[in-house]
Design a protein around this motif. Sequence first.
Motif, PDB file in Angstrom:
ATOM      1  N   TYR A  71       4.589 -59.867  -7.356  1.00 12.80           N
ATOM      2  CA  TYR A  71       3.578 -58.977  -7.897  1.00 12.80           C
ATOM      3  C   TYR A  71       3.815 -57.753  -7.899  1.00 12.80           C
ATOM      4  O   TYR A  71       4.671 -57.211  -7.146  1.00 12.80           O
ATOM      5  CB  TYR A  71       2.331 -59.702  -7.131  1.00 12.80           C
ATOM      6  CG  TYR A  71       1.962 -59.110  -5.625  1.00 12.80           C
ATOM      7  CD1 TYR A  71       2.643 -59.644  -4.821  1.00 12.80           C
ATOM      8  CD2 TYR A  71       1.356 -57.924  -5.578  1.00 12.80           C
ATOM      9  CE1 TYR A  71       2.637 -59.024  -3.458  1.00 12.80           C
ATOM     10  CE2 TYR A  71       1.055 -57.316  -4.235  1.00 12.80           C
ATOM     11  CZ  TYR A  71       1.955 -58.211  -3.190  1.00 12.80           C
ATOM     12  OH  TYR A  71       1.634 -57.425  -1.886  1.00 12.80           O
ATOM     13  N   GLY A  72       2.779 -57.019  -8.183  1.00 10.18           N
ATOM     14  CA  GLY A  72       3.039 -55.409  -8.647  1.00 10.18           C
ATOM     15  C   GLY A  72       3.605 -54.594  -7.602  1.00 10.18           C
ATOM     16  O   GLY A  72       4.578 -54.096  -7.620  1.00 10.18           O
ATOM     17  N   ARG A  73       3.081 -54.645  -6.384  1.00  3.81           N
ATOM     18  CA  ARG A  73       3.255 -53.845  -5.140  1.00  3.81           C
ATOM     19  C   ARG A  73       4.658 -54.319  -4.620  1.00  3.81           C
ATOM     20  O   ARG A  73       5.399 -53.419  -4.380  1.00  3.81           O
ATOM     21  CB  ARG A  73       2.204 -54.223  -4.087  1.00  3.81           C
ATOM     22  CG  ARG A  73       2.566 -52.996  -2.886  1.00  3.81           C
ATOM     23  CD  ARG A  73       1.782 -53.170  -1.844  1.00  3.81           C
ATOM     24  NE  ARG A  73       2.123 -52.237  -0.897  1.00  3.81           N
ATOM     25  CZ  ARG A  73       2.244 -52.575   0.641  1.00  3.81           C
ATOM     26  NH1 ARG A  73       1.489 -53.598   0.829  1.00  3.81           N
ATOM     27  NH2 ARG A  73       2.656 -51.812   1.382  1.00  3.81           N
ATOM     28  N   LEU A  92       7.232 -53.238  -6.752  1.00  6.40           N
ATOM     29  CA  LEU A  92       7.522 -51.588  -6.741  1.00  6.40           C
ATOM     30  C   LEU A  92       8.561 -51.393  -5.562  1.00  6.40           C
ATOM     31  O   LEU A  92       9.292 -50.515  -5.597  1.00  6.40           O
ATOM     32  CB  LEU A  92       6.114 -51.005  -6.362  1.00  6.40           C
ATOM     33  CG  LEU A  92       6.152 -49.595  -6.089  1.00  6.40           C
ATOM     34  CD1 LEU A  92       6.644 -48.646  -7.317  1.00  6.40           C
ATOM     35  CD2 LEU A  92       4.730 -49.052  -5.639  1.00  6.40           C
ATOM     36  N   GLN A 140       4.174 -50.456 -13.619  1.00  3.95           N
ATOM     37  CA  GLN A 140       3.074 -51.103 -14.287  1.00  3.95           C
ATOM     38  C   GLN A 140       3.311 -50.906 -15.807  1.00  3.95           C
ATOM     39  O   GLN A 140       3.279 -52.114 -16.622  1.00  3.95           O
ATOM     40  CB  GLN A 140       1.719 -50.288 -13.930  1.00  3.95           C
ATOM     41  CG  GLN A 140       0.630 -51.461 -14.433  1.00  3.95           C
ATOM     42  CD  GLN A 140       0.775 -52.977 -14.218  1.00  3.95           C
ATOM     43  OE1 GLN A 140       1.050 -53.288 -12.572  1.00  3.95           O
ATOM     44  NE2 GLN A 140       0.673 -53.761 -14.980  1.00  3.95           N
ATOM     45  N   ARG A 162      -1.266 -60.276  -9.751  1.00  8.22           N
ATOM     46  CA  ARG A 162      -0.827 -60.700 -10.950  1.00  8.22           C
ATOM     47  C   ARG A 162       0.537 -60.800 -10.682  1.00  8.22           C
ATOM     48  O   ARG A 162       1.369 -59.858 -10.513  1.00  8.22           O
ATOM     49  CB  ARG A 162      -0.860 -59.493 -12.131  1.00  8.22           C
ATOM     50  CG  ARG A 162      -0.365 -59.984 -13.557  1.00  8.22           C
ATOM     51  CD  ARG A 162      -0.668 -59.191 -14.627  1.00  8.22           C
ATOM     52  NE  ARG A 162      -1.831 -59.337 -14.948  1.00  8.22           N
ATOM     53  CZ  ARG A 162      -2.632 -60.057 -15.783  1.00  8.22           C
ATOM     54  NH1 ARG A 162      -1.910 -61.165 -16.300  1.00  8.22           N
ATOM     55  NH2 ARG A 162      -3.894 -60.183 -15.963  1.00  8.22           N
ATOM     56  N   ASN A 172      -6.112 -56.054 -10.963  1.00  7.80           N
ATOM     57  CA  ASN A 172      -4.516 -56.161 -10.302  1.00  7.80           C
ATOM     58  C   ASN A 172      -4.099 -54.973  -9.976  1.00  7.80           C
ATOM     59  O   ASN A 172      -3.469 -54.612  -8.966  1.00  7.80           O
ATOM     60  CB  ASN A 172      -3.885 -57.171 -11.076  1.00  7.80           C
ATOM     61  CG  ASN A 172      -3.744 -56.797 -12.343  1.00  7.80           C
ATOM     62  OD1 ASN A 172      -4.245 -56.779 -13.330  1.00  7.80           O
ATOM     63  ND2 ASN A 172      -2.226 -56.359 -12.616  1.00  7.80           N
ATOM     64  N   VAL A 173      -4.188 -53.887 -11.019  1.00  8.23           N
ATOM     65  CA  VAL A 173      -3.540 -52.819 -10.826  1.00  8.23           C
ATOM     66  C   VAL A 173      -4.293 -51.847  -9.654  1.00  8.23           C
ATOM     67  O   VAL A 173      -3.497 -51.390  -8.559  1.00  8.23           O
ATOM     68  CB  VAL A 173      -3.466 -51.763 -12.049  1.00  8.23           C
ATOM     69  CG1 VAL A 173      -2.902 -50.426 -11.795  1.00  8.23           C
ATOM     70  CG2 VAL A 173      -2.599 -52.389 -13.156  1.00  8.23           C
ATOM     71  N   ASP A 177      -3.533 -53.397  -6.261  1.00  9.28           N
ATOM     72  CA  ASP A 177      -2.146 -53.255  -5.766  1.00  9.28           C
ATOM     73  C   ASP A 177      -2.124 -51.681  -5.083  1.00  9.28           C
ATOM     74  O   ASP A 177      -1.468 -51.710  -4.097  1.00  9.28           O
ATOM     75  CB  ASP A 177      -0.950 -53.228  -6.851  1.00  9.28           C
ATOM     76  CG  ASP A 177      -0.453 -54.520  -7.552  1.00  9.28           C
ATOM     77  OD1 ASP A 177      -0.767 -55.538  -6.605  1.00  9.28           O
ATOM     78  OD2 ASP A 177       0.003 -54.571  -8.785  1.00  9.28           O
ATOM     79  N   LEU A 178      -2.756 -50.978  -5.838  1.00  4.81           N
ATOM     80  CA  LEU A 178      -2.937 -49.507  -5.229  1.00  4.81           C
ATOM     81  C   LEU A 178      -3.411 -49.332  -3.853  1.00  4.81           C
ATOM     82  O   LEU A 178      -3.076 -49.080  -3.001  1.00  4.81           O
ATOM     83  CB  LEU A 178      -3.614 -48.684  -6.333  1.00  4.81           C
ATOM     84  CG  LEU A 178      -2.631 -47.901  -7.226  1.00  4.81           C
ATOM     85  CD1 LEU A 178      -3.549 -47.020  -8.185  1.00  4.81           C
ATOM     86  CD2 LEU A 178      -1.563 -47.030  -6.562  1.00  4.81           C
ATOM     87  N   GLU A 204      -4.091 -52.153  -1.848  1.00  2.46           N
ATOM     88  CA  GLU A 204      -3.220 -52.609  -0.918  1.00  2.46           C
ATOM     89  C   GLU A 204      -1.968 -51.622  -0.256  1.00  2.46           C
ATOM     90  O   GLU A 204      -2.036 -51.673   0.691  1.00  2.46           O
ATOM     91  CB  GLU A 204      -2.507 -53.919  -1.766  1.00  2.46           C
ATOM     92  CG  GLU A 204      -1.672 -54.890  -0.355  1.00  2.46           C
ATOM     93  CD  GLU A 204      -1.095 -55.814  -1.055  1.00  2.46           C
ATOM     94  OE1 GLU A 204      -1.624 -56.570  -1.963  1.00  2.46           O
ATOM     95  OE2 GLU A 204       0.078 -56.424  -0.617  1.00  2.46           O
ATOM     96  N   GLN A 205      -1.577 -51.024  -1.046  1.00  2.84           N
ATOM     97  CA  GLN A 205      -0.609 -50.062  -0.601  1.00  2.84           C
ATOM     98  C   GLN A 205      -1.096 -48.991   0.380  1.00  2.84           C
ATOM     99  O   GLN A 205      -0.697 -48.221   1.242  1.00  2.84           O
ATOM    100  CB  GLN A 205       0.363 -49.305  -1.954  1.00  2.84           C
ATOM    101  CG  GLN A 205       1.538 -48.553  -1.111  1.00  2.84           C
ATOM    102  CD  GLN A 205       2.499 -48.143  -2.499  1.00  2.84           C
ATOM    103  OE1 GLN A 205       2.293 -48.862  -3.516  1.00  2.84           O
ATOM    104  NE2 GLN A 205       3.463 -47.715  -2.137  1.00  2.84           N
ATOM    105  N   PHE A 243      -1.451 -42.352 -13.921  1.00  2.00           N
ATOM    106  CA  PHE A 243      -1.759 -43.308 -14.777  1.00  2.00           C
ATOM    107  C   PHE A 243      -2.322 -42.560 -15.819  1.00  2.00           C
ATOM    108  O   PHE A 243      -2.054 -42.539 -17.011  1.00  2.00           O
ATOM    109  CB  PHE A 243      -2.660 -44.144 -14.181  1.00  2.00           C
ATOM    110  CG  PHE A 243      -1.938 -45.454 -13.433  1.00  2.00           C
ATOM    111  CD1 PHE A 243      -1.337 -46.513 -13.990  1.00  2.00           C
ATOM    112  CD2 PHE A 243      -1.685 -45.328 -12.148  1.00  2.00           C
ATOM    113  CE1 PHE A 243      -0.912 -47.418 -13.574  1.00  2.00           C
ATOM    114  CE2 PHE A 243      -1.430 -46.428 -11.405  1.00  2.00           C
ATOM    115  CZ  PHE A 243      -0.934 -47.596 -12.430  1.00  2.00           C
TER     116      PHE A 243
END
Lengths: 109, 193
Positions: free
Chosen positions: A24-26, A29, A46, A75, B24-25, B28-29, B31-32, B57
């Motif tokens: 998934y995304g992170r 990365l 992304q 995702r 989801n984007v 992700d941010l 979560e990080q 972005f």
Amino acid sequence: MAEILGTFEQAVLLGIVRLADDAYGRAILQEVEMRLKREIAPGAVQATLDRLENKGLVRSQLGSGTPIRAGRPRRYYRVESSGVRALNDARKTVEHLWRGLSWPLKGHA
Amino acid sequence: MRTSPPVWAEAILRTFLKAESFPNVSGDLLEQYRDSILPARGLLRADRWYVSHVFGFVLRGALPWAALFAGAAVARNTLDWLNPATDYHARALTSTALAVSILLVAGFWTAWRSGSFLAGAVTGLSASTVAAGLTILGNAVLLASSFGIDPAQGSGGLDELFHLPLMLILPGMAVCSIGGFLGAGARRFSRAL
């Protein structure tokens, strides 16, 4: 002939292959950052994932969220057979370019 | 202690991303931010990290429009220099219509993607600012490479080359906002059908 991939696209695709069910995304990365040994902007990964999906080289589906993400879904990405072919072609091209030369190259820069 | 990034930065991200991609984007941010950046760098630097990536972005999305806008502006100046006219009315009308069209489409497109009325304003501000920088750079290159040509023989001289791009930032944002309202409205209308 299959899709010609850029270096960053290869890094992202190979990251997805390595991560398998956890791609998934992170996670992608982090995998790409570790392999390329530099900090990468999440937006760059992304944008590449979106592009690869538009080209039909990967597909994605939403998973569940976690508390640390405030419940927002992940995702998850998988490489399609066309993506595997593109990776194989990219590898073959590089090997073809290097054929007959020993690595690392010696001589004056 | 706060463990979430600045609300305003997340709001900008929401206005700019595709509506389908935001959960989801941003997840992700987030979560990080919470998992690795905040514990390692502290609140202030973690916020700075988050904000810089939100702007990343935004700039990534605005860059193609900014490049189009700047390209059109530099092309107009090149035409004026290489082929001076006695009456610039037709050229001014054409280049203004082109610039307005680019910004309207940019605002419409980003607002259509995100479903947010504010997307046009965010895109307009970022695209116009980046375009101003690119236009000034392009004009400087043009000036440096055009020995023997007097910039005053164009329609507006040096002022038009270096001041006008900056003066267009706010009007550009306004035009893009109109496109944004149209785009977000069209999206809502199409969903309602």
